[in-house]
Write an enzyme that holds these catalytic residues in place. Structure first.
Site, PDB file in Angstrom:
ATOM      1  N   ARG A   1      22.121 -20.021 -16.617  1.00 26.91           N
ATOM      2  CA  ARG A   1      21.317 -20.951 -17.416  1.00 26.91           C
ATOM      3  C   ARG A   1      20.069 -21.373 -16.640  1.00 26.91           C
ATOM      4  O   ARG A   1      20.141 -21.651 -15.433  1.00 26.91           O
ATOM      5  CB  ARG A   1      22.141 -22.174 -17.804  1.00 26.91           C
ATOM      6  CG  ARG A   1      23.264 -21.829 -18.752  1.00 26.91           C
ATOM      7  CD  ARG A   1      23.926 -23.022 -19.399  1.00 26.91           C
ATOM      8  NE  ARG A   1      25.185 -22.590 -19.996  1.00 26.91           N
ATOM      9  CZ  ARG A   1      25.299 -21.931 -21.147  1.00 26.91           C
ATOM     10  NH1 ARG A   1      24.210 -21.662 -21.852  1.00 26.91           N
ATOM     11  NH2 ARG A   1      26.469 -21.545 -21.601  1.00 26.91           N
ATOM     12  N   ASP A   2      18.953 -21.432 -17.380  1.00 28.81           N
ATOM     13  CA  ASP A   2      17.689 -21.856 -16.785  1.00 28.81           C
ATOM     14  C   ASP A   2      17.799 -23.320 -16.353  1.00 28.81           C
ATOM     15  O   ASP A   2      18.359 -24.157 -17.065  1.00 28.81           O
ATOM     16  CB  ASP A   2      16.550 -21.673 -17.795  1.00 28.81           C
ATOM     17  CG  ASP A   2      15.181 -21.752 -17.157  1.00 28.81           C
ATOM     18  OD1 ASP A   2      14.496 -20.715 -17.075  1.00 28.81           O
ATOM     19  OD2 ASP A   2      14.786 -22.874 -16.747  1.00 28.81           O
ATOM     20  N   ILE A   3      17.239 -23.632 -15.196  1.00 26.95           N
ATOM     21  CA  ILE A   3      17.316 -24.990 -14.664  1.00 26.95           C
ATOM     22  C   ILE A   3      16.487 -25.969 -15.498  1.00 26.95           C
ATOM     23  O   ILE A   3      16.735 -27.178 -15.474  1.00 26.95           O
ATOM     24  CB  ILE A   3      16.846 -24.992 -13.184  1.00 26.95           C
ATOM     25  CG1 ILE A   3      17.386 -26.184 -12.440  1.00 26.95           C
ATOM     26  CG2 ILE A   3      15.329 -24.918 -13.076  1.00 26.95           C
ATOM     27  CD1 ILE A   3      17.208 -26.100 -10.927  1.00 26.95           C
TER      28      ILE A   3
ATOM     29  N   ASN B   1       8.059 -12.422 -18.526  1.00 16.51           N
ATOM     30  CA  ASN B   1       6.713 -12.730 -18.054  1.00 16.51           C
ATOM     31  C   ASN B   1       6.368 -11.835 -16.868  1.00 16.51           C
ATOM     32  O   ASN B   1       7.238 -11.480 -16.069  1.00 16.51           O
ATOM     33  CB  ASN B   1       6.618 -14.198 -17.641  1.00 16.51           C
ATOM     34  CG  ASN B   1       6.801 -15.145 -18.814  1.00 16.51           C
ATOM     35  OD1 ASN B   1       6.311 -14.880 -19.914  1.00 16.51           O
ATOM     36  ND2 ASN B   1       7.514 -16.237 -18.602  1.00 16.51           N
TER      37      ASN B   1
ATOM     38  N   VAL C   1       8.659 -16.961 -10.835  1.00 19.33           N
ATOM     39  CA  VAL C   1       9.640 -16.470  -9.858  1.00 19.33           C
ATOM     40  C   VAL C   1       9.526 -14.952  -9.793  1.00 19.33           C
ATOM     41  O   VAL C   1       9.720 -14.259 -10.804  1.00 19.33           O
ATOM     42  CB  VAL C   1      11.072 -16.893 -10.243  1.00 19.33           C
ATOM     43  CG1 VAL C   1      12.069 -16.360  -9.220  1.00 19.33           C
ATOM     44  CG2 VAL C   1      11.181 -18.408 -10.362  1.00 19.33           C
TER      45      VAL C   1
ATOM     46  N   HIS D   1      12.940 -11.125 -14.492  1.00 19.03           N
ATOM     47  CA  HIS D   1      13.981 -11.789 -15.276  1.00 19.03           C
ATOM     48  C   HIS D   1      13.605 -11.800 -16.741  1.00 19.03           C
ATOM     49  O   HIS D   1      12.427 -11.859 -17.095  1.00 19.03           O
ATOM     50  CB  HIS D   1      14.229 -13.224 -14.792  1.00 19.03           C
ATOM     51  CG  HIS D   1      12.980 -14.035 -14.642  1.00 19.03           C
ATOM     52  ND1 HIS D   1      12.146 -13.915 -13.548  1.00 19.03           N
ATOM     53  CD2 HIS D   1      12.408 -14.967 -15.448  1.00 19.03           C
ATOM     54  CE1 HIS D   1      11.128 -14.747 -13.671  1.00 19.03           C
ATOM     55  NE2 HIS D   1      11.260 -15.388 -14.829  1.00 19.03           N
ATOM     56  N   MET D   2      14.624 -11.750 -17.579  1.00 20.90           N
ATOM     57  CA  MET D   2      14.460 -11.843 -19.024  1.00 20.90           C
ATOM     58  C   MET D   2      14.991 -13.199 -19.477  1.00 20.90           C
ATOM     59  O   MET D   2      16.124 -13.561 -19.156  1.00 20.90           O
ATOM     60  CB  MET D   2      15.226 -10.710 -19.712  1.00 20.90           C
ATOM     61  CG  MET D   2      15.177 -10.752 -21.233  1.00 20.90           C
ATOM     62  SD  MET D   2      16.253  -9.473 -21.935  1.00 20.90           S
ATOM     63  CE  MET D   2      15.283  -8.012 -21.596  1.00 20.90           C
ATOM     64  N   HIS D   3      14.149 -13.949 -20.176  1.00 19.20           N
ATOM     65  CA  HIS D   3      14.597 -15.202 -20.777  1.00 19.20           C
ATOM     66  C   HIS D   3      15.234 -14.878 -22.132  1.00 19.20           C
ATOM     67  O   HIS D   3      14.664 -14.109 -22.908  1.00 19.20           O
ATOM     68  CB  HIS D   3      13.418 -16.136 -21.070  1.00 19.20           C
ATOM     69  CG  HIS D   3      12.629 -16.564 -19.872  1.00 19.20           C
ATOM     70  ND1 HIS D   3      12.697 -17.848 -19.360  1.00 19.20           N
ATOM     71  CD2 HIS D   3      11.727 -15.906 -19.096  1.00 19.20           C
ATOM     72  CE1 HIS D   3      11.859 -17.948 -18.322  1.00 19.20           C
ATOM     73  NE2 HIS D   3      11.258 -16.794 -18.150  1.00 19.20           N
TER      74      HIS D   3
HETATM   75  P1  DGP Z   1       9.021 -17.529 -15.254  1.00 25.18           P
HETATM   76  O1  DGP Z   1       7.880 -18.462 -15.570  1.00 25.18           O
HETATM   77  O2  DGP Z   1       9.179 -16.458 -16.317  1.00 25.18           O
HETATM   78  O3  DGP Z   1       8.936 -16.962 -13.855  1.00 25.18           O
HETATM   79  O4  DGP Z   1      10.334 -18.411 -15.348  1.00 25.18           O
HETATM   80  C1  DGP Z   1      11.070 -18.828 -14.236  1.00 25.18           C
HETATM   81  C2  DGP Z   1      12.210 -19.663 -14.747  1.00 25.18           C
HETATM   82  O5  DGP Z   1      13.131 -19.799 -13.700  1.00 25.18           O
HETATM   83  C3  DGP Z   1      11.827 -21.052 -15.214  1.00 25.18           C
HETATM   84  O6  DGP Z   1      12.104 -21.174 -16.612  1.00 25.18           O
HETATM   85  C4  DGP Z   1      12.707 -21.985 -14.400  1.00 25.18           C
HETATM   86  C5  DGP Z   1      13.746 -21.049 -13.816  1.00 25.18           C
HETATM   87  N1  DGP Z   1      14.185 -21.428 -12.495  1.00 25.18           N
HETATM   88  C6  DGP Z   1      13.393 -21.592 -11.383  1.00 25.18           C
HETATM   89  N2  DGP Z   1      14.145 -21.922 -10.319  1.00 25.18           N
HETATM   90  C7  DGP Z   1      15.428 -21.954 -10.757  1.00 25.18           C
HETATM   91  C8  DGP Z   1      16.665 -22.245 -10.105  1.00 25.18           C
HETATM   92  O7  DGP Z   1      16.745 -22.515  -8.907  1.00 25.18           O
HETATM   93  N3  DGP Z   1      17.781 -22.187 -10.876  1.00 25.18           N
HETATM   94  C9  DGP Z   1      17.741 -21.869 -12.210  1.00 25.18           C
HETATM   95  N4  DGP Z   1      18.904 -21.852 -12.876  1.00 25.18           N
HETATM   96  N5  DGP Z   1      16.596 -21.589 -12.850  1.00 25.18           N
HETATM   97  C10 DGP Z   1      15.456 -21.642 -12.126  1.00 25.18           C
END
Ligand code: DGP
Length: 117
Positions: A30-32, A88, A97, A101-103
């Protein structure tokens, strides 16, 4: 060698996260900072910084990511209501990051595909 990000530590379970799926090729958690009721990130287990770094050898893992998106949609109960998949890349794509990764976003109407400034 590209530099590891926080996602490598999540994959290796060295830091806490809410992992919803993991297999030999990919991990989903899950996204943070969720942007929708369902917001899960699907990542390759080995570090590929961005789409720009994908090679022919990565085709299996790229396909797995899409198949796992379907599995997670089923797990999360959004198969019928629908969802959005986003990858992205680079500065204009606002990739924060550098671990590809795929959202998967769903659980509400996701609106138009792009904001219209
Ligand atoms: P992007 O902008 O596509 O690189 O999205 C990066 C996503 O990663 C953003 O929605 C927040 C998520 N994210 C960043 N750090 C962490 C983390 O430490 N844990 C989790 N679960 N998600 C994270």
């Amino acid at each position: 060698m590209p530099e590891e990000t926080i996602f490598s530590k999540i994959i290796r379970k060295e830091i806490p996260s809410d992992i919803v799926y993991q297999d030999d090729l990919v991990t989903a958690f899950r996204d943070i900072s969720p942007q929708a009721p369902v917001h899960v990130l699907i990542v390759p287990n080995h570090l590929i910084p961005s789409v720009n770094d994908v090679t022919d050898d990565d085709e299996a893992v790229m396909g797995r990511m899409m198949n796992v998106a379907r599995i997670i949609a089923e797990q999360e109960g959004i198969t019928e209501s629908g969802y959005r998949l986003i990858v992205n890349c680079g500065p204009d794509g606002h990739q924060d990051v550098m671990h590809l990764h795929m959202h998967i976003l769903g659980g509400r109407d996701m609106g138009f595909m792009l904001s219209r400034p």
